[in-house]
Scaffold this motif. Structure first.
Motif, mmCIF file in Angstrom:
data_model
loop_
_atom_site.group_PDB
_atom_site.id
_atom_site.type_symbol
_atom_site.label_atom_id
_atom_site.label_comp_id
_atom_site.label_asym_id
_atom_site.label_seq_id
_atom_site.Cartn_x
_atom_site.Cartn_y
_atom_site.Cartn_z
ATOM 1 N N LYS A 201 10.553 3.558 13.126
ATOM 2 C CA LYS A 201 10.271 4.880 12.578
ATOM 3 C C LYS A 201 11.360 5.321 11.595
ATOM 4 O O LYS A 201 11.325 6.442 11.106
ATOM 5 C CB LYS A 201 10.183 5.924 13.700
ATOM 6 N N ARG A 206 10.586 1.250 7.572
ATOM 7 C CA ARG A 206 9.798 1.423 6.348
ATOM 8 C C ARG A 206 10.174 0.363 5.320
ATOM 9 O O ARG A 206 9.315 -0.173 4.622
ATOM 10 C CB ARG A 206 10.015 2.819 5.766
ATOM 11 N N MET A 209 8.569 -2.929 6.110
ATOM 12 C CA MET A 209 7.160 -2.958 5.714
ATOM 13 C C MET A 209 7.032 -3.048 4.204
ATOM 14 O O MET A 209 6.136 -3.728 3.689
ATOM 15 C CB MET A 209 6.438 -1.737 6.262
ATOM 16 N N ALA A 210 7.924 -2.382 3.503
ATOM 17 C CA ALA A 210 7.844 -2.427 2.039
ATOM 18 C C ALA A 210 8.060 -3.849 1.527
ATOM 19 O O ALA A 210 7.321 -4.311 0.655
ATOM 20 C CB ALA A 210 8.861 -1.478 1.425
ATOM 21 N N ARG A 213 4.785 -5.748 2.293
ATOM 22 C CA ARG A 213 3.528 -5.264 1.711
ATOM 23 C C ARG A 213 3.577 -5.295 0.193
ATOM 24 O O ARG A 213 2.583 -5.584 -0.463
ATOM 25 C CB ARG A 213 3.241 -3.835 2.152
ATOM 26 N N SER A 214 4.700 -4.933 -0.395
ATOM 27 C CA SER A 214 4.798 -4.941 -1.854
ATOM 28 C C SER A 214 6.240 -5.134 -2.284
ATOM 29 O O SER A 214 7.037 -4.203 -2.282
ATOM 30 C CB SER A 214 4.264 -3.631 -2.430
ATOM 31 N N LYS A 277 2.613 -4.766 15.118
ATOM 32 C CA LYS A 277 3.210 -3.460 14.823
ATOM 33 C C LYS A 277 3.115 -2.458 15.973
ATOM 34 O O LYS A 277 3.416 -1.291 15.795
ATOM 35 C CB LYS A 277 2.555 -2.805 13.594
ATOM 36 N N TYR A 322 -5.806 -7.239 14.271
ATOM 37 C CA TYR A 322 -4.460 -6.693 14.466
ATOM 38 C C TYR A 322 -4.075 -6.598 15.931
ATOM 39 O O TYR A 322 -3.030 -6.069 16.255
ATOM 40 C CB TYR A 322 -4.334 -5.326 13.787
ATOM 41 N N GLU B 94 1.030 0.083 -6.337
ATOM 42 C CA GLU B 94 1.843 -0.653 -5.364
ATOM 43 C C GLU B 94 2.332 0.314 -4.294
ATOM 44 O O GLU B 94 3.382 0.923 -4.428
ATOM 45 C CB GLU B 94 3.044 -1.321 -6.052
ATOM 46 N N ILE B 96 2.387 1.087 0.243
ATOM 47 C CA ILE B 96 2.346 0.387 1.525
ATOM 48 C C ILE B 96 1.115 0.896 2.264
ATOM 49 O O ILE B 96 1.124 2.015 2.778
ATOM 50 C CB ILE B 96 3.627 0.660 2.348
#
Ligand SMILES: Nc1ncnc2c1ncn2[C@@H]1O[C@H](COP(=O)(O)OP(=O)(O)OP(=O)(O)O)[C@@H](O)[C@H]1O
Ligand SMILES: [Mg+2]
Lengths: 351, 260
Positions: A201, A206, A209-210, A213-214, A277, A322, B94, B96
């Motif tokens: 959290k 974050r 995950m960033a 994901r990207s 997750k 998932y 882009e 998440i």
């Protein structure tokens, strides 16, 4: 009257705060699990099954670490078992040298964490399947070390009675003390759950995950791939090693041959089946993959009960990619839908 | 009055034999809204990638001038660009997807955290306060963009228009001096495009930023930009006010073909 009101207010806000505090559900969960350790005294469950519950508690911690990698950071490790072994066997080796439990545990964590950092550094150079292969070899090397190198001493390392916090002697052989060992590992599991919750959290969660994901967005927002891949591997290694330490603490006798690729794959299955997750999902996955076959199915089907795990994994991949914990969210959605429909109906009835 | 903030000086970028950016020079001044236009494949996105240091292999120089300090951006790591006050969005959104909109905004504030992972694990008072301050900043931005009610929803499943807004909102989290937007209006309907037009004006005013944007929607670009740079095949064609750009022969040719 005024004072009464104030007191009521005070307790009102206190209870509201308590129920809203994010760690409360973890504490309740821990309380329920810890009670399992005392059930054998009442005859509800057999003493013989306690080891299975302990294993579930321990591997929940291990699998949470892998979830940080797989679920959050999109990275994979096939070397998990090696680090659980490092925790358990390392603890044994240090304790047999006469080092107290707590210090031995700390040493093991530091050493394993450094190895995790090295793998993290390596992970920057390789991607996907090549990373998987690299971690596979790390796991294999560790396994070879445990079975071949002299200090790990043959079949198993005996730890024996653990002197906990320097004054409580706890031995696995004594039934009451075993219940307390179970209580301790449950507390440790809850502690790790809270740590995991706070990490995911936070800014770190974050960022993990960033980067998965990207990568572009991550870099443009100032998130260093290097730093967070390292963080992910170090954390996963620390969780796995911590699980190993819990194993040594509870079972007090650590086999050298148990830390195989099979086990690493089972940990992956736990995360995938239970819930990527999700913290409770991880526990659910461990329970389904390890608990269900060993507690119930083995009595009926014997060794082929692992076919059950195989079928489950396939089902999950098809219906709940998932993890099973997401069934819960679907149920919740259905509940709210029906609730909304029902209350609407009531309103129209009135009209 | 015109103080330069971004200077491109003879920038070239090759992909193998392909010259994606060819000797491009232009300057953006503080407080301007500048459009970068050109036909498909003209090299616009590549220019953005050079400015934000996703590509480092360009030749020529790119300078960013913040508070009278002129920096050669090549010396700055891609992850440090945002700390200079320069932040961007992407042509293909882009974000998440499996984080809430609020969390996506907080990613834009990543470098503003002073507390580390240990304080986050222990949830120290300082860590909680810091998180709260940044959350409130995010709330304000979300309200400004009219998407506050959606803050706790996942990005996944949001309409395209909302995602485009989230990406802009995320850039605002970093207190930018200059924002560069890659096709902010692409995929939006007319009403959304009009809203975005207002929004960009408002952002410039409220957050006191300079804006450089790529856009294909000519109406949009003509309405909103103070000046426009036109390029084709990576080459500079013209830089002028919208009116003059419309009249420019080279630009007309690039868009309509040589017989126009
Ligand atoms: N990573 C890359 N490798 C090789 N060639 C590339 C790469 N990126 C872009 N190009 C080429 O460089 C040229 C310019 O591409 P760029 O994406 O900058 O165009 P653009 O002006 O943004 O176009 P669009 O309007 O379609 O977004 C194109 O010919 C493209 O094919
Ligand atoms: Mg482009």
């Amino acid at each position: 009257m005024k004072i009464l009101n104030q007191i009521e207010n005070f307790f009102g806000t206190l209870s509201k705060r308590l129920t809203k505090h994010p760690i409360v559900p973890f504490l309740i969960f821990g309380f329920v699990i810890a009670s399992i350790g005392f059930l054998p005294h009442t005859g509800f469950i057999r003493w013989g099954t306690m080891g299975i519950y302990a294993y579930i508690v321990i591997f929940t911690v291990v699998a949470m670490g892998l979830n940080l990698l797989l679920g959050f950071s999109g990275l994979i490790s096939l070397g998990t078992a090696g680090f659980v072994g490092a925790g358990a066997l390392g603890l044994g080796v240090f304790m047999n040298m006469g080092i107290p439990f707590e210090i031995a545990a700390l040493l093991v964590l530091i050493i394993a964490g450094s190895i995790g950092a090295l793998i993290g550094l390596f992970s920057l150079k390789v991607e996907g399947i090549y990373l998987a292969i690299a971690t596979l070899f790390v796991g294999e090397i560790l396994r070879q070390i445990y079975t071949q190198v002299e200090i790990f001493g043959g079949q198993a390392i005996r730890i024996g009675t653990v002197r906990f916090l320097g004054f409580i002697n706890l031995s696995m052989i004594n039934q009451t003390q075993r219940s307390f060992l179970f209580l301790i590992i449950t507390i440790l599991m809850v502690l790790m759950m809270i740590i995991m919750h706070n990490i995911v959290k936070s800014k770190t969660g974050r960022a993990l995950m960033a980067i998965s994901r990207s990568q572009h967005a991550a870099q443009a927002m100032g998130i260093s791939l290097l730093k967070y891949r390292l963080t992910a591997f170090i954390l996963a290694t620390l969780f796995a090693t911590f699980g190993g330490i819990m194993y040594g603490l509870y079972f007090q006798n650590v086999p050298t041959t148990a830390w195989t690729l099979d086990l690493s794959l089972f940990v992956i299955a736990m995360v995938v089946v239970g819930g990527l997750k999700s913290i409770y999902g991880t526990f659910l996955g461990v329970f389904i993959i390890h608990g269900v076959p060993n507690l119930w199915l083995k009595n009926v089907f014997g060794d082929i009960s692992y076919i059950f795990s195989g079928i489950l994994i396939i089902l999950v991949i098809i219906f709940y990619p998932y993890g099973f914990i997401y069934i819960w969210y679907d149920l919740k959605k259905i509940y709210f839908k029906y609730k909304a429909r029902w209350s609407k109906k009531k309103v129209t009835d009135h009209e | 009055m015109s103080k330069p903030i971004l200077v491109l000086d003879n920038v070239c970028m090759y992909f193998g034999g392909l010259k994606a950016v060819d000797n491009l020079s232009f300057t953006v001044n503080e407080g301007e809204i500048v459009g970068l236009i050109g036909p498909n494949g003209a090299g616009k996105t590549t220019v953005f990638n050079c400015i934000t240091q996703f590509y480092k292999e360009y030749t020529g120089d790119i300078y960013f001038i913040n508070n009278d300090v002129k920096k050669d951006l090549r010396d700055i790591k891609v992850t440090e660009i945002i700390n200079q006050g320069l932040v961007r969005t992407f042509q293909n959104v882009e974000l998440i997807p499996d984080l809430s909109i609020l969390d996506n905004l907080l990613i834009g504030a990543h470098n503003q955290y002073e507390t580390g992972i240990i304080s986050h694990i222990l949830r120290t008072k300082k860590a909680r306060e810091e998180e709260q301050v940044l959350k409130e900043k995010a709330y304000e931005i979300l309200k400004f963009l009219n998407i506050f009610e959606l803050k706790d929803f996942y990005v996944k499943g949001q309409p395209y228009g909302v995602m485009k807004k989230i990406e802009i909102a995320r850039t605002l989290m970093s207190n930018p001096k200059m924002i560069i937007l890659d096709e902010p209006a692409a995929g939006l309907n007319d009403r959304e495009t009009d809203e975005l037009e207002n929004l960009i004006y408002e952002i410039k005013k409220k957050f006191n930023t300079t804006i450089l944007l790529i856009e294909h929607d000519m109406g949009f670009v003509m309405n909103i930009c103070d000046r426009i740079v036109a390029i084709n095949f990576g080459k500079f064609l013209a830089m002028d006010t919208p009116k003059n750009i419309q009249k420019n022969k080279d630009v007309q040719e690039a868009y309509l073909g040589s017989d126009a």
